[in-house]
Structure formats: C-alpha cells, structure tokens
Design an enzyme around this catalytic site. Structure first.
Site, PDB file in Angstrom:
ATOM      1  N   ARG A   1      12.112  -4.517  -9.768  1.00 40.85           N
ATOM      2  CA  ARG A   1      10.657  -4.458  -9.909  1.00 40.85           C
ATOM      3  C   ARG A   1      10.337  -4.023 -11.332  1.00 40.85           C
ATOM      4  O   ARG A   1      11.228  -3.894 -12.156  1.00 40.85           O
ATOM      5  CB  ARG A   1      10.059  -3.503  -8.875  1.00 40.85           C
ATOM      6  CG  ARG A   1      10.533  -2.065  -9.014  1.00 40.85           C
ATOM      7  CD  ARG A   1      10.003  -1.217  -7.869  1.00 40.85           C
ATOM      8  NE  ARG A   1      10.787  -1.406  -6.664  1.00 40.85           N
ATOM      9  CZ  ARG A   1      10.401  -1.016  -5.462  1.00 40.85           C
ATOM     10  NH1 ARG A   1       9.218  -0.451  -5.297  1.00 40.85           N
ATOM     11  NH2 ARG A   1      11.156  -1.194  -4.408  1.00 40.85           N
TER      12      ARG A   1
ATOM     13  N   ARG B   1      21.250  15.165  -6.186  1.00 44.60           N
ATOM     14  CA  ARG B   1      21.566  13.740  -6.182  1.00 44.60           C
ATOM     15  C   ARG B   1      22.141  13.272  -7.511  1.00 44.60           C
ATOM     16  O   ARG B   1      21.808  13.812  -8.566  1.00 44.60           O
ATOM     17  CB  ARG B   1      20.306  12.917  -5.880  1.00 44.60           C
ATOM     18  CG  ARG B   1      19.757  13.130  -4.493  1.00 44.60           C
ATOM     19  CD  ARG B   1      18.502  12.328  -4.284  1.00 44.60           C
ATOM     20  NE  ARG B   1      18.195  12.256  -2.860  1.00 44.60           N
ATOM     21  CZ  ARG B   1      17.669  11.188  -2.265  1.00 44.60           C
ATOM     22  NH1 ARG B   1      17.405  10.097  -2.967  1.00 44.60           N
ATOM     23  NH2 ARG B   1      17.423  11.205  -0.984  1.00 44.60           N
TER      24      ARG B   1
ATOM     25  N   LYS C   1       3.577   6.422   3.917  1.00 42.69           N
ATOM     26  CA  LYS C   1       2.947   5.102   3.977  1.00 42.69           C
ATOM     27  C   LYS C   1       2.827   4.586   5.407  1.00 42.69           C
ATOM     28  O   LYS C   1       2.361   3.474   5.626  1.00 42.69           O
ATOM     29  CB  LYS C   1       3.778   4.087   3.188  1.00 42.69           C
ATOM     30  CG  LYS C   1       4.120   4.468   1.764  1.00 42.69           C
ATOM     31  CD  LYS C   1       5.039   3.405   1.175  1.00 42.69           C
ATOM     32  CE  LYS C   1       5.566   3.783  -0.191  1.00 42.69           C
ATOM     33  NZ  LYS C   1       6.461   2.746  -0.738  1.00 42.69           N
TER      34      LYS C   1
ATOM     35  N   ARG D   1      -0.033 -12.498   4.998  1.00 44.15           N
ATOM     36  CA  ARG D   1       1.377 -12.848   4.813  1.00 44.15           C
ATOM     37  C   ARG D   1       2.236 -12.528   6.024  1.00 44.15           C
ATOM     38  O   ARG D   1       3.391 -12.936   6.096  1.00 44.15           O
ATOM     39  CB  ARG D   1       1.916 -12.131   3.574  1.00 44.15           C
ATOM     40  CG  ARG D   1       1.165 -12.544   2.308  1.00 44.15           C
ATOM     41  CD  ARG D   1       1.618 -11.763   1.091  1.00 44.15           C
ATOM     42  NE  ARG D   1       0.882 -12.158  -0.101  1.00 44.15           N
ATOM     43  CZ  ARG D   1       0.981 -11.559  -1.278  1.00 44.15           C
ATOM     44  NH1 ARG D   1       1.792 -10.516  -1.422  1.00 44.15           N
ATOM     45  NH2 ARG D   1       0.270 -11.968  -2.305  1.00 44.15           N
TER      46      ARG D   1
ATOM     47  N   PRO E   1       0.824  -1.204   0.000  1.00 38.95           N
ATOM     48  CA  PRO E   1       0.000   0.000   0.000  1.00 38.95           C
ATOM     49  C   PRO E   1       0.862   1.259   0.000  1.00 38.95           C
ATOM     50  O   PRO E   1       1.906   1.320   0.642  1.00 38.95           O
ATOM     51  CB  PRO E   1      -0.818  -0.126   1.289  1.00 38.95           C
ATOM     52  CG  PRO E   1      -0.034  -1.062   2.148  1.00 38.95           C
ATOM     53  CD  PRO E   1       0.629  -2.008   1.207  1.00 38.95           C
ATOM     54  N   GLU E   2       0.422   2.251  -0.750  1.00 44.33           N
ATOM     55  CA  GLU E   2       1.116   3.527  -0.817  1.00 44.33           C
ATOM     56  C   GLU E   2       0.263   4.576  -0.102  1.00 44.33           C
ATOM     57  O   GLU E   2      -0.730   4.243   0.546  1.00 44.33           O
ATOM     58  CB  GLU E   2       1.404   3.874  -2.274  1.00 44.33           C
ATOM     59  CG  GLU E   2       2.234   2.792  -2.965  1.00 44.33           C
ATOM     60  CD  GLU E   2       2.529   3.057  -4.437  1.00 44.33           C
ATOM     61  OE1 GLU E   2       2.602   4.240  -4.837  1.00 44.33           O
ATOM     62  OE2 GLU E   2       2.703   2.078  -5.199  1.00 44.33           O
TER      63      GLU E   2
END
Length: 298
Positions: free
Chosen positions: A267, A157, A61, A115, A2-3
C-alpha cells in the site's frame, strides 16, 4: 477501508435510530452479503425476525448490533458497506442488499454494499462481544485500553512501527490513513524498528493516533467518495484536515518539504522526508513496487 472514526460515526447513527426497536421483517436481496451466515439467507431472515435491537457496539473497526436476548448481528462493512435509514416507499439505492422493517413503523434500515466485500451474520451469544472478533485488541477509546501494556508489547516486537500499528490484535481501529497521520504527528518514520523505540516514543505514537482519530471523529470521519457515509447519507470531511495522507508533492504543513508517497506493505505510505527521517540502513521498496502504486495503490 473505514477505520475507527468512520465505524464509530456509523455506530452512533445506528444507536439513535434502531436501539429498542423490534424487527418486523427482513429481506435478503442478494446472498453474498450473508455468506458468513453459513446456514444461508433464508435462515438469516428467520433468525433475525421478531428480535429487538439493543445499542450497537464497536471494537476498533468492528461493528456489531446486539439483540436484547444476548445474540447479535456481526457487521463487516468491508470496502463499501453502508447502513442507511429510509422510508418504506423510498426508491432503493443502487446495490441495496438487505432490508429491515420495524414494528413501530418508519424509518426502516437498509444494508447497501457496492463491492460486496462486507456482510452481516448472526453471532449466537455475541451481544457483549462476538466470539468471531474476540481476538481483536482493544482500541484507544475503550475504557479498558491499557496504554502501558500495549507499548510494552509493541517494543518487544521485531517489526516496523507502521506494521505494528496496523496489527489489529495489538491495538485495533488504526488503518493506513490514521497510521500515516499519527506517524507524521509524532515525527516517526513508518519503517522505524519498534525495538529501537523508547517507551516515551512508542507511547507518543499511540497517543498521536488516538488524538488524530478523535479529531477525525469530530469531523464525521474521512470520506474520499460516496462509499463512506453516515446512516443519513452524509459524508465526513476530515480529509480536508489530513496532514500527509493523499498529499504527495504538497508542502509539509510543518516545514514545507514536499510530502513523499512510498510503497509499504503493498500500500502507500505518506511522509515528510525532513520531519520523519528514515532509520539507518533503510532502503525504499523497489521501482517495481513504486510503479504498482501508480496503477492504483492506496
């Protein structure tokens, strides 16, 4: 996992259901969901008993349930953690792990986790902000969020833009789904080096992420299966409005070019190859990584 929108939907559901209610009983049915509470399940039950919930809070989150005395329960939803409201005589849902009852009666509260990557722990003094998550950056919906500061730090960055979006210490709440959606909306490739982006371009990506999460929140979040539900068991339906995520091979909603699914940071990344041009010198990950995606990458 979930975000921000999904966690905020849960927070709002809890806020209307448990704020101001005193806990009269708690039962830990499986020890794993309280593994982060190091003194163990019996101590968790003892620590929580008799306390009164203040309004649940969230950063990115991360969700916590403050008590009126200044402590809190820090909640990690993991991949499948759920809070569900239920009457005492209602059958236990599969994978129910913790039960809460209240002094004012029904409904009670249950923590369900298939889970068991999630869990609950008592955070002493954590009502305002649990120290366990004090390093997490503010999210775009936080009144104190400073877009200019975040953009300045992002552009310093030496990193790909999607990697930076997923760094919860820079800006919290954005996960894989909403990063892909934001980058599509801003017409930016996920591997674009942040140091090559102008202030306007970088701010545009953060603003796009904010807007896509705002729309997702209005639709109850994104639910691909029964693991992501509100406290009343209802699922969000923003997945019907996704522009790129999960749409491999389908036409781009802007230009009609088939959407690509590519490996990135172990991902999947979804993009339109026409609207989101690859940066100079970019090479997609190896065919081995691509094959791994077919075996269940997300």
């Amino acid at each position: 996992m979930p975000e921000l929108p999904e966690v905020e939907v849960v927070r709002r559901g809890l806020a209307s259901a448990i704020t101001g209610r005193q806990i009269s009983g708690v039962r830990v049915l499986h020890p794993r969901p309280v593994r982060r509470h190091l003194p163990g399940p019996a101590d968790f039950e003892l620590q929580v008993m008799g306390r009164t919930f203040a309004e649940p809070r969230r950063r990115g989150k991360y969700l916590w349930l403050p008590f009126t005395d200044g402590d809190a329960i820090l909640a990690h939803l993991g991949m499948s953690g759920q809070f569900r409201l239920a009457e005492a005589d209602a059958p236990l849902a599969p994978n129910t792990r913790i039960l809460f009852t209240f002094a004012d009666g029904e409904p009670g509260l249950r923590f369900v986790d298939q889970r068991m990557f999630g869990g609950l722990s008592v955070s002493p003094g954590g009502a305002e902000l649990p120290p366990e998550i004090a390093h997490i950056g503010r999210d775009p919906f936080d009144p104190a969020f400073d877009l200019t500061d975040v953009v300045t730090r992002l552009r310093r960055r030496d990193s790909a833009i999607k990697r930076s979006l997923l760094d919860q210490q820079l800006v919290s709440g954005i996960g894989n789904i909403y990063a892909d959606e934001a980058l599509w909306a801003a017409r930016v490739h996920y591997a674009r080096p942040t140091k090559t982006m102008s202030h306007t371009q970088a701010a545009g990506v953060i603003t796009a992420a904010t807007e896509v999460m705002r729309r997702a929140l209005g639709n109850g979040g994104t639910s691909f299966d029964a693991l992501y539900v509100n406290v009343n068991g209802s699922s969000g339906y923003f997945d019907r409005s996704l522009a790129v995520y999960g749409r491999e091979g389908l036409p781009c909603l802007r230009c009609g070019t088939p959407i690509r699914r590519e490996p990135f940071m172990n991902r999947s990344s979804y993009r339109c190859p026409h609207c989101q041009r690859a940066p100079r010198g970019f090479k997609a990950q190896s065919s081995i990584a691509r094959a791994a995606l077919k075996k269940g990458g997300y």
